[in-house]
Design a protein around this motif. Structure first.
Motif, mmCIF file in Angstrom:
data_model
loop_
_atom_site.group_PDB
_atom_site.id
_atom_site.type_symbol
_atom_site.label_atom_id
_atom_site.label_comp_id
_atom_site.label_asym_id
_atom_site.label_seq_id
_atom_site.Cartn_x
_atom_site.Cartn_y
_atom_site.Cartn_z
ATOM 1 N N LEU A 108 42.772 38.442 55.003
ATOM 2 C CA LEU A 108 42.089 39.616 54.452
ATOM 3 C C LEU A 108 42.111 39.629 52.925
ATOM 4 O O LEU A 108 41.306 40.329 52.293
ATOM 5 C CB LEU A 108 42.772 40.897 54.959
ATOM 6 C CG LEU A 108 42.241 41.529 56.235
ATOM 7 C CD1 LEU A 108 43.104 42.735 56.602
ATOM 8 C CD2 LEU A 108 40.797 41.968 56.056
ATOM 9 N N LEU A 111 38.910 39.383 50.647
ATOM 10 C CA LEU A 111 38.053 40.568 50.678
ATOM 11 C C LEU A 111 38.671 41.709 49.870
ATOM 12 O O LEU A 111 37.983 42.407 49.118
ATOM 13 C CB LEU A 111 37.833 41.015 52.137
ATOM 14 C CG LEU A 111 36.980 40.086 53.001
ATOM 15 C CD1 LEU A 111 36.910 40.602 54.427
ATOM 16 C CD2 LEU A 111 35.573 39.988 52.422
ATOM 17 N N LEU A 114 38.323 41.575 46.059
ATOM 18 C CA LEU A 114 37.055 41.982 45.454
ATOM 19 C C LEU A 114 37.145 43.371 44.845
ATOM 20 O O LEU A 114 36.487 43.663 43.839
ATOM 21 C CB LEU A 114 35.947 41.951 46.525
ATOM 22 C CG LEU A 114 35.565 40.578 47.088
ATOM 23 C CD1 LEU A 114 34.549 40.726 48.200
ATOM 24 C CD2 LEU A 114 35.011 39.696 45.970
#
Length: 217
Positions: A108, A111, A114
């Motif tokens: 994870l 992501l 970001l």
């Protein structure tokens, strides 16, 4: 392999426990960008510490399922009486625990990064640091979880016992990402984290097995 396969199947049959850990990680790290606002420089600056502390707390949240259910239904006593060394059984349980907790958190990470506007170089160092560091969190946590088996308020006591021992992993893991953000070589931090992982995985299963036997007596 039997214990590893069994623990993986049990976790997959109870997806709520797995999803709780992942959602906790996502929610905690998402609160910081929402609270601080769109300030990319500040978000990048706090990202290593925030992401690593969130992963540490999420790992802590998952610790009770390592031994508690097996202790409650008597399976742990049967495992302790098995002909195989208990430390080997604990190691198999640790591998299953990492595959269902540490690995999803690691996957994870790109992501989540970001939200903090991390550059690709720092993101991949973050992934590498979590891949190396989350086994440490699980292994140390296993010792604490085994020591507090069956005790009232065992979850709180486990946190008190293991959180100070998480500090080296936190320092090296977050330090690696900070070095990458600063344009420095992160290999030194990652090497120390890898050495700590090998050391922990070598000795923690023995300590956790001894703690399980003490708790069962």
């Amino acid at each position: 392999m039997t214990v590893l396969r069994r623990d993986l199947l049990l976790t997959l049959r109870r997806p709520a426990e797995l999803l709780t850990t992942l959602f906790f990680f996502i929610i905690v790290v998402s609160l910081f960008p929402l609270g601080i606002g769109p300030q990319p420089e500040l978000l990048r600056e706090i990202a290593p510490g925030v992401l690593w502390v969130a992963a540490l707390l999420a790992s802590l949240l998952a610790l009770p399922r390592l031994f508690a259910a097996d202790h409650a239904d008597g399976t742990l006593e049967q495992l302790a009486l098995a002909p195989q060394p208990l430390s080997l059984i604990v190691f198999a349980k640790l591998v299953a625990h990492w595959l269902t907790t540490g690995l999803p958190l690691t996957l994870l990470a790109p992501l989540i990064a970001l939200q903090f506007d991390l550059p690709p170089s720092a993101t991949w160092v973050l992934v590498a640091s979590l891949a190396l560091g989350t086994p440490i969190l699980g292994a140390i946590g296993a010792v604490g979880a085994a020591l507090t088996l069956g005790l009232r308020g065992g979850g709180v006591l486990t946190a008190v016992l293991v959180l100070p021992l998480y500090i080296p992993a936190l320092i090296f893991g977050a330090g690696a990402v900070e070095a990458a953000l600063g344009g420095l070589d992160a290999s030194g931090h990652l090497s120390l984290l890898a050495a700590l992982t090998v050391f922990t995985l070598t000795f923690a299963p023995w300590a956790a097995a001894a703690a399980v036997r003490i708790s069962l007596d």
